[in-house]
Design a protein around this motif. Structure first.
Motif, short mmCIF file in Angstrom:
data_model
loop_
_atom_site.label_atom_id
_atom_site.label_comp_id
_atom_site.label_asym_id
_atom_site.label_seq_id
_atom_site.Cartn_x
_atom_site.Cartn_y
_atom_site.Cartn_z
N ILE A 37 14.15 8.16 22.11
CA ILE A 37 14.21 9.61 22.34
C ILE A 37 15.32 10.24 21.49
O ILE A 37 15.12 11.24 20.82
CB ILE A 37 14.45 9.92 23.84
CG1 ILE A 37 13.26 9.45 24.67
CG2 ILE A 37 14.72 11.41 24.05
CD1 ILE A 37 13.49 9.52 26.17
N ARG A 38 16.47 9.60 21.52
CA ARG A 38 17.62 10.12 20.74
C ARG A 38 17.29 10.14 19.25
O ARG A 38 17.55 11.12 18.56
CB ARG A 38 18.84 9.24 20.99
CG ARG A 38 20.03 10.02 21.51
CD ARG A 38 21.29 9.17 21.56
NE ARG A 38 21.08 7.81 22.02
CZ ARG A 38 21.37 7.37 23.24
NH1 ARG A 38 21.89 8.20 24.14
NH2 ARG A 38 21.17 6.11 23.57
N ALA A 39 16.71 9.04 18.78
CA ALA A 39 16.38 8.94 17.35
C ALA A 39 15.40 10.04 16.95
O ALA A 39 15.54 10.67 15.91
CB ALA A 39 15.81 7.56 17.04
N ARG A 43 16.03 13.22 14.34
CA ARG A 43 15.19 13.48 13.15
C ARG A 43 14.69 14.92 13.18
O ARG A 43 14.62 15.59 12.15
CB ARG A 43 14.00 12.52 13.12
CG ARG A 43 14.41 11.08 12.85
CD ARG A 43 13.24 10.13 12.93
NE ARG A 43 12.31 10.34 11.83
CZ ARG A 43 11.11 9.75 11.75
NH1 ARG A 43 10.71 8.93 12.70
NH2 ARG A 43 10.32 9.98 10.72
N GLU A 44 14.35 15.40 14.36
CA GLU A 44 13.89 16.78 14.48
C GLU A 44 15.03 17.75 14.15
O GLU A 44 14.82 18.77 13.50
CB GLU A 44 13.32 17.02 15.88
CG GLU A 44 11.97 16.32 16.03
CD GLU A 44 11.46 16.26 17.45
OE1 GLU A 44 12.19 16.65 18.38
OE2 GLU A 44 10.31 15.82 17.63
N LEU A 45 16.22 17.39 14.58
CA LEU A 45 17.38 18.23 14.28
C LEU A 45 17.69 18.25 12.78
O LEU A 45 18.09 19.26 12.23
CB LEU A 45 18.62 17.74 15.05
CG LEU A 45 18.64 18.10 16.53
CD1 LEU A 45 19.81 17.39 17.23
CD2 LEU A 45 18.75 19.60 16.73
N LEU A 84 11.00 7.60 32.82
CA LEU A 84 11.17 8.62 31.79
C LEU A 84 12.38 9.51 32.12
O LEU A 84 13.18 9.86 31.25
CB LEU A 84 9.90 9.47 31.67
CG LEU A 84 9.97 10.59 30.62
CD1 LEU A 84 10.24 10.01 29.23
CD2 LEU A 84 8.67 11.39 30.60
N ARG A 85 12.51 9.83 33.40
CA ARG A 85 13.64 10.68 33.82
C ARG A 85 14.97 9.98 33.50
O ARG A 85 15.89 10.61 32.98
CB ARG A 85 13.52 11.00 35.32
CG ARG A 85 12.36 11.94 35.62
CD ARG A 85 11.99 11.90 37.09
NE ARG A 85 13.04 12.38 37.97
CZ ARG A 85 13.16 13.65 38.33
NH1 ARG A 85 12.31 14.56 37.90
NH2 ARG A 85 14.14 14.02 39.14
N VAL A 86 15.03 8.71 33.78
CA VAL A 86 16.26 7.95 33.50
C VAL A 86 16.54 7.95 31.99
O VAL A 86 17.67 8.20 31.54
CB VAL A 86 16.14 6.50 34.03
CG1 VAL A 86 17.27 5.62 33.50
CG2 VAL A 86 16.14 6.50 35.56
N ALA A 87 15.48 7.69 31.21
CA ALA A 87 15.66 7.63 29.75
C ALA A 87 16.10 8.98 29.18
O ALA A 87 16.96 9.04 28.30
CB ALA A 87 14.35 7.18 29.09
N LEU A 88 15.52 10.06 29.71
CA LEU A 88 15.87 11.39 29.20
C LEU A 88 17.29 11.78 29.57
O LEU A 88 17.99 12.44 28.80
CB LEU A 88 14.88 12.43 29.73
CG LEU A 88 13.49 12.36 29.08
CD1 LEU A 88 12.47 13.17 29.86
CD2 LEU A 88 13.54 12.84 27.62
#
Ligand code: ZN
Length: 320
Positions: A37-39, A43-45, A84-88
């Motif tokens: 998610i971070r990666a 990339r979007e940023l 997903l919540r934990v990962a986000l």
């Protein structure tokens, strides 16, 4: 980012997608992990930061203008899976309340001092409801305020970092109207329809030098400025002769746009030759350059254009 902004928080990934492009369509049903998610957001940023420089630096050339804030807000959605919540939360600091999860480098949001992870309490005085009840209309009012606020010159954001309350005044950055998004595609390509520009993830990955990626975005922004594509223009895109002319025009203006934004115009030829090298040997052997100039010719054209543009900018600077 001004377009396609959806904030019905049914699923956070859709919100992320609406803001910054699409989440990889091939992602497995299992939740992506925090690193992925971070990666992806980084990339979007990267794409958003380069695009924003180009769009702000070329205001005078644009037929349509709008304000950019470069701020992405999201919250954990009740419907998401626990993993997903934990990962986000781990990746982006997201919680049940609206959080700044992405602040584009150099944007109005960053200049005002907002940081990723800040809890957003109110937008232009419209508060996110607190308490146990699920106040749907108050939540909608908050997202509406965020969306409509971005059309006005100043956005007032009440936030909280830890226990500390902050108030930020964001001044929108006048920019050319275009939304530049990263989409998950395995071909080294970029496309434009109207004012929507899609950068394929494989091309973003191939061009690690920001100046090279800046040329790709600038070429597409040139299509937007010159109004080459969009509703009613489909036929001209299909006409090979017209299309060849359009592509030369976009190369020509694209090199100027990137240079005005402070990127080295010599990177234009490098970007195209890198993309060409990536093509398979068959494509290269047959010289299948489609609607573009043959590679050597295009390379020489872009190099010549870079020299011209450098000279033009030097002359403009000395005239001031
Ligand atoms: Zn093009």
């Amino acid at each position: 980012m001004s377009k396609g902004f959806r904030m019905k928080p049914f699923h956070l990934l859709i919100v992320v997608a609406a803001l910054f492009g699409s989440w990889p369509a091939t992602a497995s049903p299992a939740a992506p992990d925090a690193n992925a998610i971070r990666a992806r957001v980084n990339r979007e940023l990267r794409v958003a930061a380069i695009a924003q420089k180009i769009l702000a630096a070329n205001l005078e050339s644009c037929p349509r203008k709008s304000l950019q804030y470069g701020l992405g807000l999201a919250r954990l959605d009740e419907a998401s899976s626990p993993q997903l919540r934990v990962a986000l939360t781990e990746a982006l600091g997201l919680r049940e309340y609206p959080t700044a999860f992405a602040v584009v480098p150099g944007s109005a949001g960053e200049l005002a001092g907002i940081r990723a992870g800040d809890r957003i309490v109110a937008i232009n005085g419209v508060k996110w409801p607190t308490g146990d009840g699920l106040d749907v209309s108050a939540r909608k009012a908050f997202w509406d305020a965020f969306q409509s606020g971005q059309q006005s010159a100043v956005l007032q954001v009440d936030a909280q970092r830890g226990d500390q309350p902050f108030q930020f005044h964001l001044t929108g950055k006048p920019s050319c109207t275009a939304s530049v998004v990263l989409i998950n595609q395995s071909s080294e390509n970029a496309t434009t329809f109207g004012s929507r520009i899609e950068i394929h993830s494989a091309l973003e990955a191939l061009l690690q030098d920001d100046s090279e990626l800046a040329f790709i975005i600038s070429h597409e922004v040139a299509h937007v400025i010159l109004e080459h594509t969009g509703p009613g223009k489909e036929a001209q895109i299909r006409d090979k002769v017209v299309r060849q002319r359009i592509e030369i025009e976009a190369d020509e203006l694209g090199v100027l746009l990137m240079a005005r934004a402070g990127f080295d115009p010599a990177a234009a030829a490098r970007a195209e030759s890198r993309r060409y090298q990536k093509n398979g040997p068959v494509t290269r052997g047959l010289g299948l350059n489609g609607v573009y100039m043959p590679p050597k010719e295009r390379d020489a054209f872009l190099a010549r254009r870079a020299d011209e543009v450098r000279l033009q900018l030097e002359t403009e600077a000395s005239d001031r």
